[in-house]
Design a protein around this motif. Structure first.
Motif, PDB file in Angstrom:
ATOM      1  N   GLN A 218     -47.612  67.250 -45.861  1.00  0.00           N
ATOM      2  CA  GLN A 218     -47.355  66.020 -46.607  1.00  0.00           C
ATOM      3  C   GLN A 218     -47.764  66.150 -48.067  1.00  0.00           C
ATOM      4  O   GLN A 218     -47.140  65.574 -48.959  1.00  0.00           O
ATOM      5  N   LYS A 219     -48.805  66.930 -48.300  1.00  0.00           N
ATOM      6  CA  LYS A 219     -49.301  67.090 -49.669  1.00  0.00           C
ATOM      7  C   LYS A 219     -48.546  68.163 -50.443  1.00  0.00           C
ATOM      8  O   LYS A 219     -48.214  67.968 -51.634  1.00  0.00           O
ATOM      9  N   HIS A 220     -48.244  69.289 -49.803  1.00  0.00           N
ATOM     10  CA  HIS A 220     -47.684  70.430 -50.528  1.00  0.00           C
ATOM     11  C   HIS A 220     -46.197  70.686 -50.241  1.00  0.00           C
ATOM     12  O   HIS A 220     -45.552  71.408 -51.009  1.00  0.00           O
ATOM     13  N   HIS A 221     -45.673  70.127 -49.166  1.00  0.00           N
ATOM     14  CA  HIS A 221     -44.255  70.321 -48.831  1.00  0.00           C
ATOM     15  C   HIS A 221     -43.655  68.998 -48.376  1.00  0.00           C
ATOM     16  O   HIS A 221     -43.004  68.919 -47.330  1.00  0.00           O
ATOM     17  N   LYS A 222     -43.887  67.975 -49.162  1.00  0.00           N
ATOM     18  CA  LYS A 222     -43.430  66.631 -48.800  1.00  0.00           C
ATOM     19  C   LYS A 222     -41.917  66.621 -48.614  1.00  0.00           C
ATOM     20  O   LYS A 222     -41.179  67.204 -49.410  1.00  0.00           O
ATOM     21  N   GLY A 223     -41.469  65.974 -47.576  1.00  0.00           N
ATOM     22  CA  GLY A 223     -40.043  65.905 -47.286  1.00  0.00           C
ATOM     23  C   GLY A 223     -39.566  66.986 -46.339  1.00  0.00           C
ATOM     24  O   GLY A 223     -38.399  66.985 -45.935  1.00  0.00           O
ATOM     25  N   GLN A 277     -50.331  61.941 -32.600  1.00  0.00           N
ATOM     26  CA  GLN A 277     -49.707  63.210 -33.005  1.00  0.00           C
ATOM     27  C   GLN A 277     -48.196  63.063 -33.102  1.00  0.00           C
ATOM     28  O   GLN A 277     -47.567  63.563 -34.044  1.00  0.00           O
ATOM     29  N   ALA A 278     -47.596  62.405 -32.122  1.00  0.00           N
ATOM     30  CA  ALA A 278     -46.145  62.234 -32.103  1.00  0.00           C
ATOM     31  C   ALA A 278     -45.668  61.403 -33.291  1.00  0.00           C
ATOM     32  O   ALA A 278     -44.683  61.748 -33.957  1.00  0.00           O
ATOM     33  N   LYS A 279     -46.372  60.322 -33.567  1.00  0.00           N
ATOM     34  CA  LYS A 279     -45.961  59.439 -34.664  1.00  0.00           C
ATOM     35  C   LYS A 279     -46.111  60.119 -36.027  1.00  0.00           C
ATOM     36  O   LYS A 279     -45.312  59.859 -36.942  1.00  0.00           O
ATOM     37  N   ALA A 280     -47.112  60.975 -36.168  1.00  0.00           N
ATOM     38  CA  ALA A 280     -47.286  61.692 -37.436  1.00  0.00           C
ATOM     39  C   ALA A 280     -46.075  62.565 -37.728  1.00  0.00           C
ATOM     40  O   ALA A 280     -45.606  62.646 -38.877  1.00  0.00           O
ATOM     41  N   VAL A 281     -45.543  63.222 -36.691  1.00  0.00           N
ATOM     42  CA  VAL A 281     -44.355  64.061 -36.864  1.00  0.00           C
ATOM     43  C   VAL A 281     -43.113  63.212 -37.104  1.00  0.00           C
ATOM     44  O   VAL A 281     -42.269  63.535 -37.951  1.00  0.00           O
ATOM     45  N   ALA A 282     -42.985  62.105 -36.376  1.00  0.00           N
ATOM     46  CA  ALA A 282     -41.834  61.222 -36.576  1.00  0.00           C
ATOM     47  C   ALA A 282     -41.830  60.650 -37.988  1.00  0.00           C
ATOM     48  O   ALA A 282     -40.769  60.540 -38.617  1.00  0.00           O
ATOM     49  N   ASP A 283     -43.001  60.295 -38.501  1.00  0.00           N
ATOM     50  CA  ASP A 283     -43.095  59.755 -39.864  1.00  0.00           C
ATOM     51  C   ASP A 283     -42.643  60.764 -40.907  1.00  0.00           C
ATOM     52  O   ASP A 283     -42.213  60.387 -42.002  1.00  0.00           O
ATOM     53  N   MET A 284     -42.726  62.059 -40.572  1.00  0.00           N
ATOM     54  CA  MET A 284     -42.267  63.112 -41.473  1.00  0.00           C
ATOM     55  C   MET A 284     -40.774  63.408 -41.295  1.00  0.00           C
ATOM     56  O   MET A 284     -40.241  64.287 -41.964  1.00  0.00           O
ATOM     57  N   GLY A 285     -40.133  62.696 -40.365  1.00  0.00           N
ATOM     58  CA  GLY A 285     -38.721  62.929 -40.101  1.00  0.00           C
ATOM     59  C   GLY A 285     -38.484  63.985 -39.044  1.00  0.00           C
ATOM     60  O   GLY A 285     -37.350  64.442 -38.857  1.00  0.00           O
ATOM     61  N   GLY A 286     -39.550  64.388 -38.345  1.00  0.00           N
ATOM     62  CA  GLY A 286     -39.438  65.468 -37.375  1.00  0.00           C
ATOM     63  C   GLY A 286     -39.040  65.015 -35.987  1.00  0.00           C
ATOM     64  O   GLY A 286     -38.662  63.866 -35.768  1.00  0.00           O
ATOM     65  N   VAL A 287     -39.146  65.947 -35.031  1.00  0.00           N
ATOM     66  CA  VAL A 287     -38.686  65.712 -33.662  1.00  0.00           C
ATOM     67  C   VAL A 287     -39.738  66.212 -32.673  1.00  0.00           C
ATOM     68  O   VAL A 287     -40.344  67.270 -32.874  1.00  0.00           O
TER      69      VAL A 287
END
Length: 411
Positions: A218-223, A277-287
């Protein structure tokens, strides 16, 4: 055009295929409509079947792939690096063994280089294979070797496999009391993965390390999204994924549960992940791709997993993170016959107080071979109210979206 099959030569495999022989075949119980849906959709699997453990003969891989393709599976993420590959030489050897085995299939193989290859495989009647690494051990402590892994086609990579690696701690280390997280070397590896277009995979990684990874990203590779390639969500089963072995032992004692009680546990359900843990990944747009491998569940299913139980696992994940952030992943070992000896031979990587072996004793013997389950899963999810568009996302579109975002090497 969906699968361009050599029907006359492949159809006979339905009756004779021996892949995942322990897995009950639910195909005949599925509706014609569900079978048709699978044939027309993009359906991606994930399996972890190293040579000499998942298969010993090339013909085993051939039969597995041909049956999957016949029944509509588009392709899979195939693990070629885990405990059996402690260095770069063994990684290259495993790559060669798998490539040779795949060449023996009647089904044409398309090796995935970019996300469009899944659609091309689907259109051309091919089976798409993307390579995955479940460890960073082949790097041999040199982050520049990420480029070599990329050259060999690795598209996703975990920073750890169960135990503590140079990059951080894994789930087995965590239940044994290791509270360390992402290391400086782990951060260097992440930087190289993003640079060379390899998706960061959090499965098998301790919650201390996953928190370090998501914070760093999130800090160094946001998005840039990340994934759990094969991790169910613990809240679906009301189990505790983060307890240490001593904490689990204490909980069993406080509840006065003996080993013969159905609620007795040897350890936490450490291969599952928390809602946080799951929500942290979803918030990043992940799966989060949930895996249906039974022995991960420690007796939740004292029999082969059914399509309905697989669907309930998917539904549980959707309830936590939403339809756009869930995928599927059997984590199939093709056959369980060699898994227990492999576990015993690699005791340091499975130091779970006998959790995994005990699950086999309880009856968790199937591998959830996707070709034998997926049509039934479609029927079950339809019954739950899921739409065709929903299923398309779950079976492949969500992961492909992430791959499109992460497989572009950074400048």
């Amino acid at each position: 055009m969906k699968k361009l099959l050599l029907v006359a030569t492949i159809a006979s495999l339905s009756a004779t295929a021996t892949a995942s022989i322990e897995t009950k075949d639910w195909y005949e119980f599925a509706s014609p409509e569900a079978k048709k849906f699978v044939q027309e959709a993009i359906v991606l699997d994930f399996f972890a079947s190293p040579s000499a453990v998942g298969f010993t003969e090339d013909s085993e891989v051939a039969k597995y792939i041909d049956l999957a393709h016949e029944r509509g599976i588009t392709g899979a993420s195939v693990t070629i690096a885990a405990p059996h590959t402690p260095n770069m030489l063994s990684f290259k050897s495993e790559h060669a063994k798998w490539t040779k085995a795949l060449s023996s299939a009647k089904t044409p193989i398309r090796y995935v280089k970019n996300a469009k290859d899944f659609q091309l495989a689907d259109k051309n009647g091919e089976y798409a294979v993307m390579w995955a690494s479940q460890t960073t051990m082949p790097l041999e402590g040199d982050a520049s070797n990420v480029a070599v892994m990329a050259e060999y086609g690795i598209k996703t990579m975990q920073l750890t496999y169960n135990e503590t690696e140079l990059t951080g701690s894994g789930v087995i280390s965590m239940i044994n009391g290791d509270k360390s997280g992402l290391t400086h070397f782990g951060k260097e590896v992440i930087d190289e993965m993003v640079k060379h277009g390899i998706t960061v995979d959090l499965s098998h990684t301790s919650h201390y390390t996953t928190k370090g990874i998501t914070d760093y990203m999130q800090k160094h590779h946001k998005g840039v999204p990340v994934i759990y390639s094969h991790s169910p969500i613990a809240s679906t089963y009301r189990c505790e994924p983060h307890e240490t072995l001593s904490e689990t032992k204490q909980r069993m004692a406080e509840k006065k549960l003996q080993k013969d009680h159905p609620d007795y546990r040897l350890s936490a359900c450490y291969r599952l992940i928390s809602d946080e843990q799951a929500k942290a990944v979803a918030d990043m747009g992940g799966v989060i791709a949930v895996t249906a491998t039974e022995w991960m569940m420690d007796g939740v299913w004292p029999e082969d997993i059914s399509p309905l139980q697989f669907a309930e696992m998917i539904d549980g994940a959707v309830k936590v993170v939403g339809i756009d952030h869930v995928g599927i992943a059997t984590d199939d070992m093709m056959t369980t016959a060699k898994v227990i000896p492999f576990t015993i031979a690699n005791a340091d990587k499975y130091a779970d107080n006998g959790y995994m072996v005990e699950a086999f004793k309880k009856g968790s013997t199937g591998c959830a071979e996707l070709s034998k389950h997926i049509a039934g899963v479609v029927d079950a999810l339809w019954e739950m109210g899921y739409s065709d568009d929903d299923l398309a996302k779950l079976f492949g579109e969500n992961l492909i979206r992430v791959y499109e975002q992460t497989w572009i090497p950074s400048a």
